[in-house]
Design a protein around this motif. Structure first.
Motif, PDB file in Angstrom:
ATOM      1  N   UNK A 227       0.848  -1.189   0.000  1.00 34.34           N
ATOM      2  CA  UNK A 227       0.000   0.000   0.000  1.00 34.34           C
ATOM      3  C   UNK A 227       0.883   1.238   0.000  1.00 34.34           C
ATOM      4  N   UNK A 228       0.539   2.203  -0.868  1.00 32.74           N
ATOM      5  CA  UNK A 228       1.267   3.481  -0.864  1.00 32.74           C
ATOM      6  C   UNK A 228       0.555   4.417   0.110  1.00 32.74           C
ATOM      7  N   UNK A 229       1.319   5.388   0.625  1.00 34.68           N
ATOM      8  CA  UNK A 229       0.722   6.368   1.537  1.00 34.68           C
ATOM      9  C   UNK A 229      -0.506   7.025   0.886  1.00 34.68           C
ATOM     10  N   UNK A 230      -0.404   7.342  -0.394  1.00 36.26           N
ATOM     11  CA  UNK A 230      -1.518   8.039  -1.054  1.00 36.26           C
ATOM     12  C   UNK A 230      -2.773   7.161  -1.151  1.00 36.26           C
ATOM     13  N   UNK A 231      -2.606   5.866  -1.000  1.00 36.23           N
ATOM     14  CA  UNK A 231      -3.768   4.960  -1.049  1.00 36.23           C
ATOM     15  C   UNK A 231      -4.209   4.497   0.343  1.00 36.23           C
ATOM     16  N   UNK A 232      -3.602   5.100   1.362  1.00 36.90           N
ATOM     17  CA  UNK A 232      -3.872   4.597   2.716  1.00 36.90           C
ATOM     18  C   UNK A 232      -5.085   5.286   3.345  1.00 36.90           C
ATOM     19  N   UNK A 233      -6.145   5.433   2.535  1.00 37.88           N
ATOM     20  CA  UNK A 233      -7.339   6.085   3.085  1.00 37.88           C
ATOM     21  C   UNK A 233      -8.174   5.107   3.911  1.00 37.88           C
ATOM     22  N   UNK A 234      -9.092   5.681   4.639  1.00 36.02           N
ATOM     23  CA  UNK A 234      -9.949   4.854   5.504  1.00 36.02           C
ATOM     24  C   UNK A 234     -11.257   4.543   4.762  1.00 36.02           C
ATOM     25  N   UNK A 235     -12.017   3.595   5.292  1.00 37.33           N
ATOM     26  CA  UNK A 235     -13.293   3.239   4.685  1.00 37.33           C
ATOM     27  C   UNK A 235     -14.264   2.895   5.820  1.00 37.33           C
ATOM     28  N   UNK A 236     -15.132   3.847   6.130  1.00 40.50           N
ATOM     29  CA  UNK A 236     -16.065   3.649   7.252  1.00 40.50           C
ATOM     30  C   UNK A 236     -16.952   2.427   7.070  1.00 40.50           C
ATOM     31  N   UNK A 237     -17.234   2.082   5.813  1.00 40.30           N
ATOM     32  CA  UNK A 237     -18.130   0.948   5.541  1.00 40.30           C
ATOM     33  C   UNK A 237     -17.384  -0.236   4.938  1.00 40.30           C
ATOM     34  N   UNK A 238     -16.192  -0.450   5.410  1.00 40.06           N
ATOM     35  CA  UNK A 238     -15.344  -1.528   4.896  1.00 40.06           C
ATOM     36  C   UNK A 238     -15.899  -2.860   5.398  1.00 40.06           C
ATOM     37  N   UNK A 239     -16.601  -3.568   4.533  1.00 42.26           N
ATOM     38  CA  UNK A 239     -17.237  -4.809   4.987  1.00 42.26           C
ATOM     39  C   UNK A 239     -16.258  -5.985   4.998  1.00 42.26           C
ATOM     40  N   UNK A 240     -16.521  -6.897   5.908  1.00 37.85           N
ATOM     41  CA  UNK A 240     -15.701  -8.096   6.059  1.00 37.85           C
ATOM     42  C   UNK A 240     -15.516  -8.822   4.725  1.00 37.85           C
ATOM     43  N   UNK A 241     -16.609  -8.951   3.957  1.00 33.93           N
ATOM     44  CA  UNK A 241     -16.537  -9.759   2.732  1.00 33.93           C
ATOM     45  C   UNK A 241     -15.997  -8.981   1.527  1.00 33.93           C
ATOM     46  N   UNK A 242     -15.522  -7.756   1.747  1.00 35.21           N
ATOM     47  CA  UNK A 242     -14.873  -7.010   0.658  1.00 35.21           C
ATOM     48  C   UNK A 242     -13.383  -7.354   0.551  1.00 35.21           C
ATOM     49  N   UNK A 243     -12.868  -8.030   1.588  1.00 36.69           N
ATOM     50  CA  UNK A 243     -11.431  -8.296   1.637  1.00 36.69           C
ATOM     51  C   UNK A 243     -11.078  -9.541   0.823  1.00 36.69           C
ATOM     52  N   UNK A 244     -10.140  -9.364  -0.088  1.00 36.06           N
ATOM     53  CA  UNK A 244      -9.629 -10.488  -0.863  1.00 36.06           C
ATOM     54  C   UNK A 244      -8.605 -11.201   0.023  1.00 36.06           C
ATOM     55  N   UNK A 245      -8.918 -12.402   0.474  1.00 35.28           N
ATOM     56  CA  UNK A 245      -8.040 -13.083   1.442  1.00 35.28           C
ATOM     57  C   UNK A 245      -6.928 -13.826   0.695  1.00 35.28           C
ATOM     58  N   UNK A 246      -5.802 -13.155   0.572  1.00 38.55           N
ATOM     59  CA  UNK A 246      -4.706 -13.683  -0.245  1.00 38.55           C
ATOM     60  C   UNK A 246      -3.720 -14.531   0.565  1.00 38.55           C
TER      61      UNK A 246
END
Ligand code: AMP
Ligand code: MG
Length: 331
Positions: free
Chosen positions: A309-328
């Motif tokens: 992750x780059x600093x410029x992409x290190x934003x927050x996401x108040x509605x970051x859902x559990x199932x949005x994460x790609x589990x790599x």
């Protein structure tokens, strides 16, 4: 690898430092500071101000306790979401400042997934559990299926912790009310009928909350009302968890979130697991509540699997859902 994680989704600001040893996580330090409103619920901006005041000292204290130096830290991670915007931004800002000043990579992680991974990382034999995640704002039954942590059931209105805290506030208990309700419930003898609302795999608590408040206003004993709230809500949570286990054919159950400190909830879920011939896991209390160590551990898992992750992409996401994460990092 040594990672410093900053948690700041809601009422708690935490800094944890962990060392990864293959698939195991060794917690070197894990310090949290909880914002306690004088009255009413959590005001996001005030909670964020609280976090901003304490984060500097928490960072220093956590490093001191861990026995390592800032220069030993290989990675900085933070809770990207879900949570309260101002709180998340405060934690993320601190993480960015640290990452830049130490010239170390940064990674933003999903708070709910962190609750699950810390169990897998610290508890022997905990490999592929169904997680019953019970905290203030969140209540979810989560399990891994086809590359994602899927939400099999969740609250349709308020989290179980909020339900307990709101009831506690009505009857004059201090925040956090869950532990006080647990104590009172031990002295309860009479079960009072409360709405048991499960819809499919989802649960609703607000009707039950109103009914419980009504019982209290009608002079039922506080102990009996607390006992009845616990028996009803915890039974519903256990039922949904059991159905998720049956559906996914998993034979491990893991508890997480602040309400997982409750011994009655632990007993119920443990008994359900025993009856199914399944294993029951619960992390130590400091790893159940919102904490920086779990954020640090998930940061390492993600980083090791190649995520950057780059600093410029290190934003927050108040509605970051559990199932949005790609589990790599697992299969
Ligand atoms: P978290 O948001 O995961 O940090 O959890 C905070 C929530 O856990 C608050 O709503 C507390 O009231 C609740 N809590 C903490 N300890 C207990 C307990 N022993 N029994 C029930 N709820 C608890
Ligand atoms: Mg939490």
């Amino acid at each position: 690898m040594i990672c410093l994680g900053i948690e700041g989704t809601a009422h708690s600001i935490g800094v944890g430092i962990i060392k990864s040893k293959g698939e195991r996580c060794e917690v070197l330090s894990n310090i949290i500071k909880i914002y306690r409103p004088e009255k009413g619920g959590i005001h996001p901006r005030e909670a964020a101000n609280h976090h901003a005041v304490y984060i500097g000292d928490l960072l220093k204290e956590s490093v001191k306790k861990s026995g390592v130096d800032f220069s030993d830290v290989d990675l900085v991670s933070f809770s990207k979401g879900p949570g309260l915007g101002p709180c998340l931004r405060t934690a993320a800002t601190a993480a960015r400042a640290l990452s830049l000043s130490l010239s170390r990579p940064i990674i933003g992680v999903n708070h709910c997934v962190a609750h699950l991974e810390i169990g897998r990382g610290t508890l022997k034999g905990c490999k592929d559990p169904v997680l019953l995640y019970t905290s203030g704002a969140n209540t979810q039954v989560i399990a891994f299926a086809e590359g994602r942590y899927r939400v099999f059931g969740e609250t349709l209105d308020i989290g179980i912790g909020n339900c307990l805290d709101k009831f506690g506030r009505t009857v004059g208990l201090d925040f956090p009310c869950g532990p006080k309700i647990e104590e009172l419930a031990k002295k309860g003898r009479k079960y009072l009928e409360l709405p048991y609302s499960i819809k499919g795999m989802d649960i609703a608590f607000s009707g039950l909350l109103t009914a419980a408040e009504q019982y209290y206003k009608n002079n039922e004993s506080l102990e009996d009302v607390c006992y009845s709230i616990q028996e009803t809500t915890f039974a519903a949570l256990t039922e949904v968890t059991e159905r998720a286990m049956a559906h996914t054919e998993k034979d491990e159950v893991l508890l997480g979130g602040g309400v997982a400190s409750n011994n009655r909830l632990r007993d119920m879920v443990q008994k359900m697991a025993f009856d199914r011939g399944a294993s029951f896991f619960v992390p130590s209390k400091d790893l159940c509540i919102d904490n920086g160590a779990m954020i640090a551990w998930l940061g390492v898992l993600m980083y090791d699997s190649g995520i950057r992750m780059e600093i410029k992409d290190s934003f927050i996401d108040q509605r970051f859902r559990t199932d949005m994460v790609d589990v790599t990092w697992r299969d």
